[in-house]
Design an enzyme around this catalytic site. Structure first.
Site, PDB file in Angstrom:
ATOM      1  N   CYS A  42       0.823  -1.216   0.000  1.00 39.15           N
ATOM      2  CA  CYS A  42       0.000   0.000   0.000  1.00 39.15           C
ATOM      3  C   CYS A  42       0.856   1.265   0.000  1.00 39.15           C
ATOM      4  O   CYS A  42       0.642   2.173  -0.795  1.00 39.15           O
ATOM      5  CB  CYS A  42      -0.948  -0.006   1.202  1.00 39.15           C
ATOM      6  N   CYS A  47      -1.533   1.726  -3.042  1.00 39.01           N
ATOM      7  CA  CYS A  47      -2.501   2.812  -2.839  1.00 39.01           C
ATOM      8  C   CYS A  47      -1.887   4.208  -2.803  1.00 39.01           C
ATOM      9  O   CYS A  47      -2.373   5.133  -3.461  1.00 39.01           O
ATOM     10  CB  CYS A  47      -3.253   2.623  -1.520  1.00 39.01           C
ATOM     11  N   LYS A  50       0.020   5.328  -6.015  1.00 36.48           N
ATOM     12  CA  LYS A  50      -1.031   5.378  -7.049  1.00 36.48           C
ATOM     13  C   LYS A  50      -1.851   6.658  -6.932  1.00 36.48           C
ATOM     14  O   LYS A  50      -2.073   7.375  -7.895  1.00 36.48           O
ATOM     15  CB  LYS A  50      -1.914   4.130  -6.917  1.00 36.48           C
ATOM     16  N   TYR A  99       6.514   4.683   9.613  1.00 41.18           N
ATOM     17  CA  TYR A  99       6.113   3.341  10.053  1.00 41.18           C
ATOM     18  C   TYR A  99       7.163   2.765  10.997  1.00 41.18           C
ATOM     19  O   TYR A  99       6.848   2.222  12.058  1.00 41.18           O
ATOM     20  CB  TYR A  99       5.949   2.409   8.843  1.00 41.18           C
ATOM     21  N   GLY A 178      -9.066  -5.997 -16.419  1.00 43.55           N
ATOM     22  CA  GLY A 178     -10.185  -5.057 -16.337  1.00 43.55           C
ATOM     23  C   GLY A 178     -10.583  -4.777 -14.907  1.00 43.55           C
ATOM     24  O   GLY A 178     -11.684  -4.318 -14.635  1.00 43.55           O
ATOM     25  N   TYR A 180      -9.459  -3.367 -10.728  1.00 40.16           N
ATOM     26  CA  TYR A 180      -9.087  -2.096 -10.085  1.00 40.16           C
ATOM     27  C   TYR A 180      -7.803  -1.503 -10.686  1.00 40.16           C
ATOM     28  O   TYR A 180      -7.764  -0.356 -11.080  1.00 40.16           O
ATOM     29  CB  TYR A 180      -8.747  -2.354  -8.614  1.00 40.16           C
ATOM     30  N   GLU A 184      -7.488   1.894 -13.077  1.00 41.97           N
ATOM     31  CA  GLU A 184      -6.863   3.056 -12.433  1.00 41.97           C
ATOM     32  C   GLU A 184      -5.624   3.507 -13.204  1.00 41.97           C
ATOM     33  O   GLU A 184      -5.439   4.703 -13.471  1.00 41.97           O
ATOM     34  CB  GLU A 184      -6.484   2.716 -10.988  1.00 41.97           C
ATOM     35  N   THR A 313      -6.602  -2.531   1.959  1.00 36.41           N
ATOM     36  CA  THR A 313      -5.763  -2.081   3.072  1.00 36.41           C
ATOM     37  C   THR A 313      -6.530  -1.896   4.389  1.00 36.41           C
ATOM     38  O   THR A 313      -6.102  -2.419   5.426  1.00 36.41           O
ATOM     39  CB  THR A 313      -5.049  -0.769   2.680  1.00 36.41           C
ATOM     40  N   ALA A 343     -13.460   2.336  -3.218  1.00 36.53           N
ATOM     41  CA  ALA A 343     -13.379   3.334  -4.291  1.00 36.53           C
ATOM     42  C   ALA A 343     -12.433   2.843  -5.365  1.00 36.53           C
ATOM     43  O   ALA A 343     -11.481   2.116  -5.087  1.00 36.53           O
ATOM     44  CB  ALA A 343     -12.877   4.660  -3.730  1.00 36.53           C
ATOM     45  N   HIS A 438     -25.914  22.647  -0.717  1.00 32.39           N
ATOM     46  CA  HIS A 438     -26.044  23.175  -2.067  1.00 32.39           C
ATOM     47  C   HIS A 438     -24.996  24.246  -2.350  1.00 32.39           C
ATOM     48  O   HIS A 438     -24.727  25.054  -1.472  1.00 32.39           O
ATOM     49  CB  HIS A 438     -27.457  23.773  -2.224  1.00 32.39           C
ATOM     50  N   GLU A 443     -25.597  16.335  -3.127  1.00 30.33           N
ATOM     51  CA  GLU A 443     -26.966  16.673  -2.713  1.00 30.33           C
ATOM     52  C   GLU A 443     -27.985  15.839  -3.488  1.00 30.33           C
ATOM     53  O   GLU A 443     -29.113  15.622  -3.035  1.00 30.33           O
ATOM     54  CB  GLU A 443     -27.253  18.175  -2.877  1.00 30.33           C
TER      55      GLU A 443
HETATM   56  P1  NDP Z   1      -8.729  -7.662  -9.873  1.00 30.17           P
HETATM   57  O1  NDP Z   1      -9.079  -8.976  -9.284  1.00 30.17           O
HETATM   58  O2  NDP Z   1      -9.488  -6.447  -9.485  1.00 30.17           O
HETATM   59  O3  NDP Z   1      -8.832  -7.782 -11.455  1.00 30.17           O
HETATM   60  C1  NDP Z   1      -8.149  -8.760 -12.168  1.00 30.17           C
HETATM   61  C2  NDP Z   1      -8.444  -8.598 -13.637  1.00 30.17           C
HETATM   62  O4  NDP Z   1      -7.635  -9.502 -14.369  1.00 30.17           O
HETATM   63  C3  NDP Z   1      -9.871  -8.917 -14.007  1.00 30.17           C
HETATM   64  O5  NDP Z   1     -10.269  -8.079 -15.060  1.00 30.17           O
HETATM   65  C4  NDP Z   1      -9.784 -10.373 -14.473  1.00 30.17           C
HETATM   66  O6  NDP Z   1     -10.738 -10.708 -15.416  1.00 30.17           O
HETATM   67  C5  NDP Z   1      -8.439 -10.375 -15.135  1.00 30.17           C
HETATM   68  N1  NDP Z   1      -7.780 -11.676 -15.159  1.00 30.17           N
HETATM   69  C6  NDP Z   1      -7.544 -12.509 -14.122  1.00 30.17           C
HETATM   70  N2  NDP Z   1      -6.850 -13.589 -14.527  1.00 30.17           N
HETATM   71  C7  NDP Z   1      -6.652 -13.431 -15.849  1.00 30.17           C
HETATM   72  C8  NDP Z   1      -6.003 -14.218 -16.830  1.00 30.17           C
HETATM   73  N3  NDP Z   1      -5.440 -15.392 -16.541  1.00 30.17           N
HETATM   74  N4  NDP Z   1      -5.991 -13.775 -18.110  1.00 30.17           N
HETATM   75  C9  NDP Z   1      -6.560 -12.610 -18.404  1.00 30.17           C
HETATM   76  N5  NDP Z   1      -7.188 -11.813 -17.526  1.00 30.17           N
HETATM   77  C10 NDP Z   1      -7.241 -12.227 -16.252  1.00 30.17           C
HETATM   78  O7  NDP Z   1      -7.184  -7.505  -9.613  1.00 30.17           O
HETATM   79  P2  NDP Z   1      -6.204  -6.251  -9.710  1.00 30.17           P
HETATM   80  O8  NDP Z   1      -4.909  -6.825 -10.164  1.00 30.17           O
HETATM   81  O9  NDP Z   1      -6.785  -5.143 -10.489  1.00 30.17           O
HETATM   82  O10 NDP Z   1      -6.090  -5.785  -8.212  1.00 30.17           O
HETATM   83  C11 NDP Z   1      -5.609  -6.684  -7.217  1.00 30.17           C
HETATM   84  C12 NDP Z   1      -6.235  -6.410  -5.876  1.00 30.17           C
HETATM   85  O11 NDP Z   1      -5.776  -5.188  -5.388  1.00 30.17           O
HETATM   86  C13 NDP Z   1      -7.749  -6.336  -5.931  1.00 30.17           C
HETATM   87  O12 NDP Z   1      -8.268  -7.474  -5.317  1.00 30.17           O
HETATM   88  C14 NDP Z   1      -8.110  -5.111  -5.169  1.00 30.17           C
HETATM   89  O13 NDP Z   1      -8.821  -5.466  -4.008  1.00 30.17           O
HETATM   90  C15 NDP Z   1      -6.814  -4.471  -4.773  1.00 30.17           C
HETATM   91  N6  NDP Z   1      -6.796  -3.080  -5.231  1.00 30.17           N
HETATM   92  C16 NDP Z   1      -7.662  -2.187  -4.686  1.00 30.17           C
HETATM   93  C17 NDP Z   1      -7.665  -0.884  -5.109  1.00 30.17           C
HETATM   94  C18 NDP Z   1      -8.631   0.088  -4.526  1.00 30.17           C
HETATM   95  O14 NDP Z   1      -9.207  -0.210  -3.492  1.00 30.17           O
HETATM   96  N7  NDP Z   1      -8.851   1.246  -5.143  1.00 30.17           N
HETATM   97  C19 NDP Z   1      -6.746  -0.404  -6.134  1.00 30.17           C
HETATM   98  C20 NDP Z   1      -5.905  -1.431  -6.650  1.00 30.17           C
HETATM   99  C21 NDP Z   1      -5.933  -2.713  -6.208  1.00 30.17           C
HETATM  100  P3  NDP Z   1     -12.230 -11.206 -15.039  1.00 30.17           P
HETATM  101  O15 NDP Z   1     -12.959 -10.034 -14.533  1.00 30.17           O
HETATM  102  O16 NDP Z   1     -12.735 -11.715 -16.327  1.00 30.17           O
HETATM  103  O17 NDP Z   1     -12.033 -12.270 -14.004  1.00 30.17           O
END
Ligand code: NDP
Length: 466
Positions: A42, A47, A50, A99, A178, A180, A184, A313, A343, A438, A443
């Site tokens: 994080c 986080c 980012k 930390y 596709g 998070y 982002e 986190t 978010a 407002h 709102e």
């Molecule tokens: P996510 O689980 O959010 O997304 C993974 C993506 O990769 C999905 O689109 C998934 O597709 C695709 N995918 C998984 N395996 C394959 C594969 N073998 N081939 C092709 N595509 C694949 O993971 P992220 O890496 O984006 O984030 C990791 C973690 O970090 C998340 O669990 C999240 O909780 C945390 N995070 C949180 C944030 C926040 O709170 N703002 C910001 C960044 C990370 P499909 O949908 O089809 O399964």
């Protein structure tokens, strides 16, 4: 039997640090090992950096919008990547040091080394070779990026770990995934002037989020100039003098400077000695724990992403704190996983708490939807074609608000406060009775009076009120 420490924590990230500090304040003799930099994903490469990069990226929109508000910029603003990387580095170094200082102040001994489990009460430190015994071992090693799809040439791609510190700014960036991280980084690098292509296997981004938010975000990503390739993945990557040539499943070959794999993260358990100690893990390598973060081995516990519960986190922090209170503070505390607000820091952001429309319709007899889509006030003078979406999901029988979903500026900030209302089981009537602030975007949440749709369980189409 006497031990070197009451608690030995493996992993200096959000969950481990909190557990170590709280256990020490309860009087425990605590040691914590971190093999990389204190603060974990994080703070060091997640986080925090980012969000700093997201802030950097949003200046692009501000510069573009300024003209509509009467400003003339003397020249086209120029973005300098090394300046941002250096500024980020300074800030995370400061945070990492804090930390360390806070742990030291609490009396925690920090070990800058890789720690591996030898048995239920013994840890081996890899560099200095010491063996340390502890009454309790807490595994808080987080997760690491999954480098998939494992196509030929995938070694030329990078994960979010490397993206923050690239020596050269990627002018042509392919983001795969596709989730998070994918959306982002696509959103922020497009604003920092990369030509971004976002490719994912599903038909839309952000599986599991409310469909209207997914569709709205996809439109906004396209407005930002991102080329979206749904249902498309690379089949081969080749490094050539002019860049990385990516053959895609749609039959086309495209050329990029960098390829970001954002296809999820996997619990960081490999090589930790968990098997030898008999700790049970699931099929993806996540440590199996109960509500009190206990593994099947009485002296070994685990918190955070390494347990693959809700990988956020604040959740890891709560789990670490609850563990320390339970084991060393004399009170049993478990984490409440209901109504976790979250978010997505795209531009605009998604902020969400509670059930999506699809989830609610699966679980409730009558589901009412209140929805609004409007141009944010700032967009009126700037002419930006952006839409804010707000959606309230209500149990039509009890009037309880089941979920709120927002796509718009500061949606993350709104989600935090909406989380309180939803957790308190607020009714739609409570939202309606709340006076508006407002002029704000939020709102709309207390002035949304007209039901957009009502769904009865087992019916497929929208009912009354449409
Ligand atoms: P996510 O689980 O959010 O997304 C993974 C993506 O990769 C999905 O689109 C998934 O597709 C695709 N995918 C998984 N395996 C394959 C594969 N073998 N081939 C092709 N595509 C694949 O993971 P992220 O890496 O984006 O984030 C990791 C973690 O970090 C998340 O669990 C999240 O909780 C945390 N995070 C949180 C944030 C926040 O709170 N703002 C910001 C960044 C990370 P499909 O949908 O089809 O399964």
């Amino acid at each position: 039997m006497s031990f070197d420490a009451d608690l030995f924590v493996i992993g200096g990230g959000s969950g481990g640090v909190r557990a170590a500090r709280i256990a020490a304040t309860h009087g425990a003799k605590v040691m914590i090992a971190e093999e990389y930099r204190m603060g974990g994903t994080c703070v060091i490469r997640g986080c925090v950096p980012k969000k700093l990069y997201v802030y950097a990226s949003r200046f692009a929109d501000d510069f573009a919008d300024a003209e509509g508000f009467g400003w003339t910029l003397p020249q086209k603003p120029v973005f300098h990547w090394p300046t941002l990387v250096a500024a980020k580095e300074k800030e995370i170094t400061r945070l990492s040091a804090i930390y360390g200082t806070n742990l030291a102040k609490a009396g925690v001994e920090i070990v800058q080394d890789r720690a591996e489990i030898v048995d239920a009460h013994t840890i081996a430190l890899k560099s200095d070779g010491r063996r340390i015994t502890a009454k309790i071992i807490l595994v808080a090693t987080g997760a690491t990026p999954v480098l998939e799809p494992a196509v030929p040439g995938v070694e030329h791609a990078i994960s979010s770990n490397e993206l923050f510190d690239l020596p050269d700014f990627p002018k042509r960036l392919l983001v795969i995934g596709g989730g998070y991280i994918a959306v982002e980084f696509a959103s922020l690098f497009a604003r920092l002037s990369s030509q971004v292509t976002l490719a994912f296997r599903a038909d839309n981004v952000l599986r599991g989020f409310d469909d209207d938010m997914r569709n709205g975000l996809r439109t906004e990503l396209q407005h930002a100039g991102i080329d979206i390739l749904a249902g498309t993945l690379p089949t081969r990557i080749e490094k050539r003098a002019d860049g990385l040539h990516v053959a895609c499943s749609d039959g086309q070959t495209r050329v990029f400077d960098q390829i970001l794999l954002a296809t999820g993260r996997r619990p960081h358990t490999r090589g930790l000695g968990l098997e030898a100690a008999g700790v049970a893990m699931d099929g993806v390598g996540a440590i199996k724990v109960d509500a009190f973060s206990r593994t099947n081995v009485a002296s070994i516990f685990a918190v955070g992403d390494v347990t693959n519960r809700i990988n956020l986190t604040p959740v890891a922090i709560r789990e670490g704190h609850a563990f320390a209170d339970t084991q060393f503070g004399g009170k049993e505390v478990s984490v409440d996983y209901s109504h976790v607000p979250t978010a997505v820091f795209t531009t605009p952001e998604i902020g969400t708490v509670g059930m999506t429309e699809t989830e609610a319709r699966r679980s409730f007899n009558v589901v009412d939807v209140y929805q609004a889509s409007f141009r944010p006030m700032k967009g009126t003078l700037s002419g930006r074609p952006e839409k804010t979406l707000m959606k309230i999901i209500v149990d039509g029988e009890t009037d309880q608000v089941l979920g709120v979903h927002i796509l718009g500026h500061e949606a993350g900030e709104m989600a935090q406060l909406l989380g309180i209302a939803v957790k308190l089981k607020a009714k739609k009537a409570d939202f309606d009775a709340t006076m508006a602030v407002h002029p704000t975007a939020s709102e709309e949440l207390v002035t949304l009076r007209t039901r957009t749709a009502r769904y009865l369980r087992e019916t497929s189409g929208p009912g009354a009120g449409v």
